[in-house]
Design a protein around this motif. Sequence first.
Motif, PDB file in Angstrom:
ATOM      1  N   MET A   1       0.824  -1.193   0.000  1.00  0.00           N
ATOM      2  CA  MET A   1       0.000   0.000   0.000  1.00  0.00           C
ATOM      3  C   MET A   1       0.871   1.262   0.000  1.00  0.00           C
ATOM      4  O   MET A   1       0.533   2.245  -0.642  1.00  0.00           O
ATOM      5  CB  MET A   1      -0.916  -0.038   1.222  1.00  0.00           C
ATOM      6  N   PHE A   4       2.248   2.023  -3.472  1.00  0.00           N
ATOM      7  CA  PHE A   4       1.225   2.580  -4.355  1.00  0.00           C
ATOM      8  C   PHE A   4       1.010   4.059  -4.050  1.00  0.00           C
ATOM      9  O   PHE A   4       0.882   4.883  -4.967  1.00  0.00           O
ATOM     10  CB  PHE A   4      -0.084   1.801  -4.205  1.00  0.00           C
ATOM     11  N   PHE A   5       0.990   4.423  -2.781  1.00  0.00           N
ATOM     12  CA  PHE A   5       0.853   5.825  -2.391  1.00  0.00           C
ATOM     13  C   PHE A   5       2.066   6.628  -2.869  1.00  0.00           C
ATOM     14  O   PHE A   5       1.920   7.748  -3.361  1.00  0.00           O
ATOM     15  CB  PHE A   5       0.701   5.941  -0.871  1.00  0.00           C
TER      16      PHE A   5
END
Length: 68
Positions: A1, A4-5
Motif C-alpha cells: 500500500m 502505491f501511495f
Amino acid sequence: MGAFFLFLVGFGMTVTGSVTIIAYFNFLPAGLTWADYFIFIAGRLECYFFPLGLLLLLISLRHFNIEK
C-alpha cells in the motif's frame, strides 16, 4: 500500500513539474535565450518537482518489481 501511495505522489509531482516547465516555455518567444531559460527554471521551486517525482516513481516501481 505504501508503494502505491508513493507512486501516486510521484506521479502527481512529475505532472506538476512538467506542466510548469512547459508553461515557462512561453518565455522563449518573449526574448529569453535557452541559457536564460534554464537559469530561470533552476531558480523555481516547482520545477524541482519533476525530477523528484521521477525519483519517487522509480523507487516505487522498483519496489513493485522486487515483490514479484
